[in-house]
Design a protein around this motif. Structure first.
Motif: not given
Length: 298
Positions: A107-118, A244-255
Motif C-alpha cells: 500500500g505504501l509503495g515499497a513492493r508491488k503486487f504481481s498477480a500470477p498469470e493464470s 513467508l512462502k506466498f509473499y515473495g511469489a506475488v510481490t516484487v520490490a520497487q526501485p
C-alpha cells in the motif's frame, strides 16, 4: 542439558557425514531414471540441510524418551479434540499479523503486487504455501517448543528456557548458501557445514532478522507455556509460514524502497516485521496476563 548437547552435536555431525552419500545416491538414481534428474541437480548445501533435518527428526523420539517424555502429549501434542478453536485462533493471529506487513509494504509503495498469470498458478502457489505451512509448523513446534523449550524448562525454569530456545530457533534459520564445492568426498559435508553457518556471525545478516525470529520464538513458547499444548503455537506458526512462502511469489520490490525497514521478499528481514511481531508479543502477554501456570503432561 547434556542430552540436548549430545543430540545437537550428533545431528550436525551425522548430517554432514550423511550428505555426500545422499548426493551420490541421487546422482546414481538420475543415471537410472530421468525422474531423479531434478533431485540430482540440487546444490550440495541442500543435501547437508536435508540430512541435518532428517536426522533431527529421526532422533527426536529417542531424545525425548531420554528426557522422560513417554507420549506425544508430553511434548504438547495432546488429543486434538476440543482444541480446534485454539488452532484456528492461532492461525488467524499469525496470518493477520504478517498480512499487516504485506498490506503496508504494498500500500505504501515499497513492493508491488504481481498477480500470477493464470488460475492454475494461483492454485499451485496456494497449495504449496498451505502444505508447507502445515508440515513445517507441526515439525518445528514439536522440535523447538515441545522438545527444546520443554527440556530447558525442566532444567532452568520457563522464562530462561523461553529466551534460550527462542535465540536457538532464530539462529538455526541463518544457514547460508555457500558456493558449490568443486569435488564431493565423504568429508565435504564437514567442510560445507561451517560455511553454511556464516550467517550466525555476520551482523548485517543477523539484524534485524535475528531479533524478529527471536520474538517469533518467544511468542510461540509463551503460547505453549500458557495453554499447556502446542495447538495455538502451531496455528500461529502456520499463519506466518503461509505468508513467508506466498509473499515473495506475488510481490516484487520497487526501485528505491528501503529494504532495511520494509524487508525483502523474505518479509521478516525488515524492521517493520519486527515492530509487528513485538505488538503480537505484547498482545499475547496481555491475553495471558492472568494465567500463571498451566499443568503440562509428562
Amino acid at each position: 542439558m547434556r542430552s540436548l548437547l549430545i543430540y545437537v552435536g550428533a545431528v550436525l555431525l551425522g548430517g554432514a557425514l550423511l550428505a555426500p552419500w545422499l548426493y551420490w545416491l541421487a546422482q546414481w538414481a538420475a543415471e537410472q531414471s530421468p525422474a531423479f534428474t531434478n533431485l540430482a541437480g540440487q546444490p550440495f548445501h541442500r543435501y547437508v540441510n536435508r540430512s541435518v533435518l532428517g536426522l533431527a527428526l529421526a532422533g527426536l523420539w529417542p531424545f525425548l524418551r531420554g528426557l522422560g517424555a513417554n507420549s506425544w502429549a508430553a511434548v504438547g501434542l495432546v488429543h486434538p479434540a476440543g482444541h480446534g478453536g485454539r488452532l484456528a485462533a492461532g492461525f488467524a493471529l499469525g496470518f493477520g499479523s504478517l498480512a499487516v506487513v504485506a498490506v503496508l509494504a504494498v500500500g505504501l509503495g515499497a513492493r508491488k503486487f504481481s498477480a500470477p498469470e493464470s488460475a492454475s498458478v494461483w492454485v499451485t502457489l496456494l497449495g504449496k504455501a498451505s502444505l508447507t505451512a502445515a508440515v513445517v509448523s507441526v515439525l518445528e513446534e514439536v522440535l523447538f517448543r515441545g522438545a527444546l523449550f520443554g527440556a530447558l524448562r525442566q532444567a532452568h525454569g520457563w522464562m530462561k528456557a523461553l529466551l534460550t530456545s527462542s535465540a536457538v530457533y532464530a539462529l538455526v534459520h541463518f544457514f547460508q548458501k555457500p558456493p558449490p564445492p568443486t569435488d564431493i568426498t565423504w568429508l565435504t559435508g564437514l567442510a560445507v557445514l561451517p560455511r553454511m553457518m556464516r550467517g550466525f556471525v555476520e551482523v548485517e545478516m543477523l539484524v534485524p532478522g535475528f531479533f524478529t525470529l527471536t520474538l517469533a520464538g518467544a511468542i510461540l513458547a509463551l503460547a505453549y507455556q500458557r495453554t499447556g499444548n502446542l495447538y495455538t503455537s502451531i496455528g500461529l506458526h502456520a499463519g506466518w509460514i503461509f505468508w513467508l512462502k506466498f509473499y515473495g511469489a506475488v510481490t516484487v520490490a520497487q526501485p528505491g524502497a528501503n529494504v532495511w525497514f520494509w524487508g525483502t521478499a523474505k518479509m521478516i528481514d525488515g524492521w517493520l516485521a519486527l515492530l509487528v511481531l513485538a505488538s503480537v508479543l505484547g498482545f499475547m502477554a496481555f491475553v495471558f496476563r492472568g494465567i500463571k501456570k498451566v499443568p503440562h503432561v509428562r
